[in-house]
Design a protein around this motif. Structure first.
Motif, PDB file in Angstrom:
ATOM      1  N   ILE A 120      43.587  44.795  32.333  1.00 42.18           N
ATOM      2  CA  ILE A 120      41.892  44.451  31.656  1.00 42.18           C
ATOM      3  C   ILE A 120      41.059  44.152  32.850  1.00 42.18           C
ATOM      4  O   ILE A 120      41.600  43.406  33.639  1.00 42.18           O
ATOM      5  CB  ILE A 120      42.092  43.513  30.664  1.00 42.18           C
ATOM      6  N   ALA A 121      39.928  44.635  32.678  1.00 37.60           N
ATOM      7  CA  ALA A 121      39.015  44.433  33.908  1.00 37.60           C
ATOM      8  C   ALA A 121      37.473  44.015  33.237  1.00 37.60           C
ATOM      9  O   ALA A 121      37.184  44.714  32.359  1.00 37.60           O
ATOM     10  CB  ALA A 121      38.859  45.719  34.859  1.00 37.60           C
ATOM     11  N   THR A 122      36.814  43.371  33.802  1.00 38.13           N
ATOM     12  CA  THR A 122      35.574  43.000  33.396  1.00 38.13           C
ATOM     13  C   THR A 122      34.536  43.160  34.532  1.00 38.13           C
ATOM     14  O   THR A 122      34.941  43.247  35.736  1.00 38.13           O
ATOM     15  CB  THR A 122      35.059  41.563  33.103  1.00 38.13           C
ATOM     16  N   ILE A 123      33.318  43.913  34.325  1.00 36.37           N
ATOM     17  CA  ILE A 123      32.520  44.455  35.270  1.00 36.37           C
ATOM     18  C   ILE A 123      30.999  44.075  35.057  1.00 36.37           C
ATOM     19  O   ILE A 123      30.543  43.919  33.824  1.00 36.37           O
ATOM     20  CB  ILE A 123      32.536  45.979  35.379  1.00 36.37           C
ATOM     21  N   ASN A 124      30.132  43.880  35.907  1.00 34.55           N
ATOM     22  CA  ASN A 124      28.631  43.821  35.965  1.00 34.55           C
ATOM     23  C   ASN A 124      28.280  45.344  35.600  1.00 34.55           C
ATOM     24  O   ASN A 124      28.192  46.169  36.685  1.00 34.55           O
ATOM     25  CB  ASN A 124      28.187  43.145  37.056  1.00 34.55           C
ATOM     26  N   LYS A 125      27.718  45.484  34.268  1.00 38.98           N
ATOM     27  CA  LYS A 125      27.327  46.980  34.400  1.00 38.98           C
ATOM     28  C   LYS A 125      25.721  46.942  34.281  1.00 38.98           C
ATOM     29  O   LYS A 125      25.067  46.134  33.392  1.00 38.98           O
ATOM     30  CB  LYS A 125      27.791  47.270  32.668  1.00 38.98           C
ATOM     31  N   GLU A 126      25.524  48.012  34.934  1.00 42.19           N
ATOM     32  CA  GLU A 126      23.957  48.125  35.163  1.00 42.19           C
ATOM     33  C   GLU A 126      23.300  49.415  34.695  1.00 42.19           C
ATOM     34  O   GLU A 126      22.156  49.655  34.906  1.00 42.19           O
ATOM     35  CB  GLU A 126      23.874  47.802  36.781  1.00 42.19           C
ATOM     36  N   TYR A 127      24.344  50.494  34.524  1.00 36.98           N
ATOM     37  CA  TYR A 127      23.954  51.654  34.011  1.00 36.98           C
ATOM     38  C   TYR A 127      24.769  52.537  33.026  1.00 36.98           C
ATOM     39  O   TYR A 127      26.073  52.031  32.853  1.00 36.98           O
ATOM     40  CB  TYR A 127      23.670  52.469  35.041  1.00 36.98           C
ATOM     41  N   ALA A 128      24.301  53.475  32.326  1.00 38.21           N
ATOM     42  CA  ALA A 128      25.269  54.124  31.368  1.00 38.21           C
ATOM     43  C   ALA A 128      26.181  54.888  32.111  1.00 38.21           C
ATOM     44  O   ALA A 128      26.041  55.401  33.411  1.00 38.21           O
ATOM     45  CB  ALA A 128      24.263  55.034  30.595  1.00 38.21           C
ATOM     46  N   GLY A 129      27.504  54.983  31.574  1.00 35.49           N
ATOM     47  CA  GLY A 129      28.351  55.727  32.499  1.00 35.49           C
ATOM     48  C   GLY A 129      29.211  54.867  33.435  1.00 35.49           C
ATOM     49  O   GLY A 129      30.222  55.418  34.043  1.00 35.49           O
ATOM     50  N   GLN A 130      28.748  53.685  33.791  1.00 32.41           N
ATOM     51  CA  GLN A 130      29.490  52.686  34.576  1.00 32.41           C
ATOM     52  C   GLN A 130      30.907  52.587  34.414  1.00 32.41           C
ATOM     53  O   GLN A 130      31.792  52.299  35.317  1.00 32.41           O
ATOM     54  CB  GLN A 130      28.648  51.677  35.052  1.00 32.41           C
ATOM     55  N   GLY A 131      31.228  52.423  33.082  1.00 31.50           N
ATOM     56  CA  GLY A 131      32.521  52.318  32.763  1.00 31.50           C
ATOM     57  C   GLY A 131      33.423  53.256  33.129  1.00 31.50           C
ATOM     58  O   GLY A 131      34.622  53.111  33.777  1.00 31.50           O
ATOM     59  N   GLN A 132      33.142  54.632  33.179  1.00 28.85           N
ATOM     60  CA  GLN A 132      33.680  55.959  33.800  1.00 28.85           C
ATOM     61  C   GLN A 132      33.971  55.940  35.099  1.00 28.85           C
ATOM     62  O   GLN A 132      34.969  56.195  35.575  1.00 28.85           O
ATOM     63  CB  GLN A 132      33.237  56.896  33.001  1.00 28.85           C
ATOM     64  N   LYS A 133      32.866  55.364  35.957  1.00 31.51           N
ATOM     65  CA  LYS A 133      32.834  55.202  37.064  1.00 31.51           C
ATOM     66  C   LYS A 133      33.939  54.269  37.453  1.00 31.51           C
ATOM     67  O   LYS A 133      34.778  54.706  38.341  1.00 31.51           O
ATOM     68  CB  LYS A 133      31.471  54.660  37.618  1.00 31.51           C
ATOM     69  N   VAL A 134      34.003  52.943  37.053  1.00 32.21           N
ATOM     70  CA  VAL A 134      35.068  52.147  37.285  1.00 32.21           C
ATOM     71  C   VAL A 134      36.609  52.644  36.939  1.00 32.21           C
ATOM     72  O   VAL A 134      37.419  52.431  37.818  1.00 32.21           O
ATOM     73  CB  VAL A 134      34.813  50.656  36.531  1.00 32.21           C
TER      74      VAL A 134
END
Length: 636
Positions: free
Chosen positions: A364-378
């Protein structure tokens, strides 16, 4: 803190009230493991155990890092996050712009720390060579056989030293070692591991491969051997950083090309002949909670065994979680979060590997999301980051969510989840211990993106879930008699659109057919995910369901959608067979002690000084063993 010896670590544990000495003789074959399994799974009585009478001249230490407190004592920190913050501060200091000569000069003391962490080879013999066995004999060491279907006794905490024959770079890894003869073991080198690459290089050169195994000493050495470091980073530099003192090494006696910690308890020296036939090694009750399948591995020939005076043999057991390895893994999770953040995934804010996921299976990971698609990038970055390539299920949420408070975390993820568009399936390298893959070391992966969606990522509005009043668990069970149990508690009590289902599977395509049938039942609309496990698992035992599910699922192969809008995701976490699933690999059994061992330990418990009898955790699973406890099932 640097420990001068394993004995000093033992004394520290004892002063902290974290160690129990057992003076009664206990058999290293099965009995020690069974006692440890009971203690490690009883939170209010979970202690390190020092077995002082093993039938050999050496006592045995086990479960020494089997809690957060003892893991912190081993690393010399107050909290597991302390080392992470120190690494993070170092990264920030090194990468910050330096505007003048004074700022650059101010860095010199910090740079000097790096030199103080680097290992140093010293002349002469070390404490680890105080006693040299005239006739190297592994049977004189209390090496454990942990589980009834293990292939034999295994060394379970070896720090294995090898070198690249082309550039001399050292690697220290931890790979189990099955004892076959008094002076020969297997070397369980997975194909993805650095030692396996070293073996292949020696084989190309037609040379014998020198190897040395260190046991004991500062517990940091043991931890460093498990750490997922980049290939060219010396594990003893990490150990030096953690203990704030460089590791002193000495040359082996019969394998002088290899250096080992001077203050280790035991050194086992030897070689691998790369022209020799491989040996059939295993099975072994592994950290997944299942027996890992036997396979062909290199032979390690012992040329010398040395030890310090008063040596203690360190060991561990792995099996159905939680065990000691869960806390070693938790230390890795915290220590390596900073390098992941600073070098590969800068948007990551926190990471958690739940015990039920046995390291790689669930992250499980949490991220600072700033744009669309950033989840896929991570997702792609993490699956390309070192040993994270073995991850099977990745769950992402936003940085404001507390990562270890599972109920609100799950509510957040499902509130932001459209199963059709926000669950991603891929395939790639997998841990060779993953038995669910159709092919060894290669299988499916899944990312569940539970971050808040930007407009560009949404195909339809996300509506908060509330279980339909027409939903009836009883009606579903009545309509589908093959269901052993169904858990709707999370949906009913906590507004989580997920069901757990236990099914008696008896025909090809059965789970998919049941999924389609459930999805058509009145009131099921709105449910987003249904997890399926085999009939002997109670759907109400969430911990057991998640452990079984994570082990037995190949996400790419075992998922399907159902419902009127084809938007209810089904995931088949049942065991797979040739007859019902066209699964061609053997399927391993779960790990449990046998009746004779349970009875033996019950009878001697009152003499061990461990307090009131703890019932064996294996009894929960003893009725679930396939074919009377056989370690490996036929693929039929």
């Amino acid at each position: 803190m640097a420990y001068k010896s394993l004995r000093e670590f033992i004394d520290t544990l004892e002063k902290a009230g974290e160690l129990i000495r057992i003076k009664e003789y206990v058999n290293p074959e099965l009995d020690i493991a069974e006692i440890t399994d009971r203690i490690s799974k009883t939170p209010d009585r979970n202690k390190a155990l020092l077995f002082e009478n093993t039938g050999t001249e050496f006592p045995l230490l086990i479960n020494s890092m089997g809690s957060e407190k003892r893991m912190c004592i081993a690393l010399g920190v107050n909290h597991l996050d302390d080392s992470m913050h120190e690494i993070e501060d170092l990264f920030k200091m090194m990468s910050a712009p330096k505007n003048g000569i004074l700022e650059k000069l101010a860095m010199l003391p910090q740079l000097g720390k790096f030199a103080s962490w680097m290992p140093k080879v010293v002349k002469g013999k070390g404490a680890c060579q105080e006693v040299i066995m005239a006739d190297p004999d592994l049977s004189k060491i209390p090496i454990l056989k942990c589980w009834p279907e293990d292939g034999g006794p295994f060394i379970t905490l070896p720090a294995i030293h090898t070198k690249d024959p082309n550039n001399g770079i050292r690697n220290i890894g931890m790979y189990r070692m099955q004892v076959f003869e008094k002076n020969m073991t297997g070397m369980h080198w997975h194909k993805h591991k650095v030692s396996a690459r070293h073996y292949n290089e020696y084989k190309k050169l037609g040379k014998r491969m020198p190897v040395a195994v260190a046991l004991g000493g500062d517990p940091v050495y043991t931890y460093a051997a498990t750490a997922p470091l980049p290939e060219n980073v010396d594990e003893y530099m990490l150990a030096g950083f953690l203990r704030k003192k460089k590791v002193e090494l000495v040359k082996c006696i019969t394998q002088p090309d290899i250096e080992v910690p001077a203050d280790a308890d035991f050194i086992i020296e030897g070689y691998v002949d790369t022209d020799e036939e491989l040996i059939w090694e295993g099975p072994f009750g592994d950290h997944t909670g299942y027996y890992s399948l036997p396979d062909w591995y290199p032979r390690f020939h012992v040329t010398a065994i040395t030890h310090r005076k008063g040596a203690v043999y360190p060991a561990t057991i792995v099996g159905i979680p939680p065990q000691e390895d869960a806390w070693i893994g938790k230390a890795t999770e915290r220590i390596f979060l900073a390098p992941i953040k600073m070098t590969m995934v800068p948007e990551i804010t926190d990471m958690n590997m739940p015990v039920e996921g046995v390291f790689h299976n669930l992250v499980i990971a949490t991220i600072n999301k700033e744009y669309a698609g950033q989840g896929q990038k991570v997702m792609n970055a993490m699956w390309g980051a070192g040993q994270m390539m073995f991850n099977k299920i990745l769950v992402l949420a936003d940085g404001k969510v507390k990562i270890d408070d599972y109920l609100p975390l799950a509510q957040y993820v499902f509130n932001n989840l459209n199963p059709v568009t926000d669950v991603y399936f891929s395939q790639g390298p997998m841990d060779v211990l993953d038995h669910s893959c159709s092919k060894l070391g290669f299988g499916g992966k899944m990312c569940i993106d539970g971050t808040k969606k930007w407009e560009e990522e949404m195909t339809e509005p996300l509506v908060p879930f509330k279980l339909n009043t027409a939903f009836s668990k009883e009606a579903i069970l009545a309509a589908l008699p093959e269901l052993a149990s169904l858990n709707d508690n999370l949906a009913r009590k906590y507004d989580l659109p997920i069901l757990f289902v236990s099914i008696k599977k008896d025909r090809p395509g059965h789970v998919r057919a049941v999924h389609d049938a459930i999805c058509k039942m009145n009131g099921v609309e709105g449910i987003k995910m249904i997890l399926y496990v085999e009939q002997m698992v109670s759907a109400d035992d969430v911990t057991d369901v998640l452990w079984r599910f994570c082990n037995n699922l190949d996400p790419r192969r075992d998922h399907f959608f159902g419902g009127a809008n084809n938007n209810i995701l089904g995931l088949d976490g049942t065991r797979k067979t040739k007859a019902l699933d066209n699964f061609d690999r053997p399927w391993p059994n779960i790990i449990a002690a046998d009746e004779a061992t349970i009875r033996s330990v019950d009878e001697k418990w009152s003499s061990l000084g461990l307090g009131k009898l703890i019932i064996s955790p294996s009894l929960k699973y003893s009725t679930q063993l396939y074919r009377g406890g056989a370690a490996v099932l036929d693929s039929e």
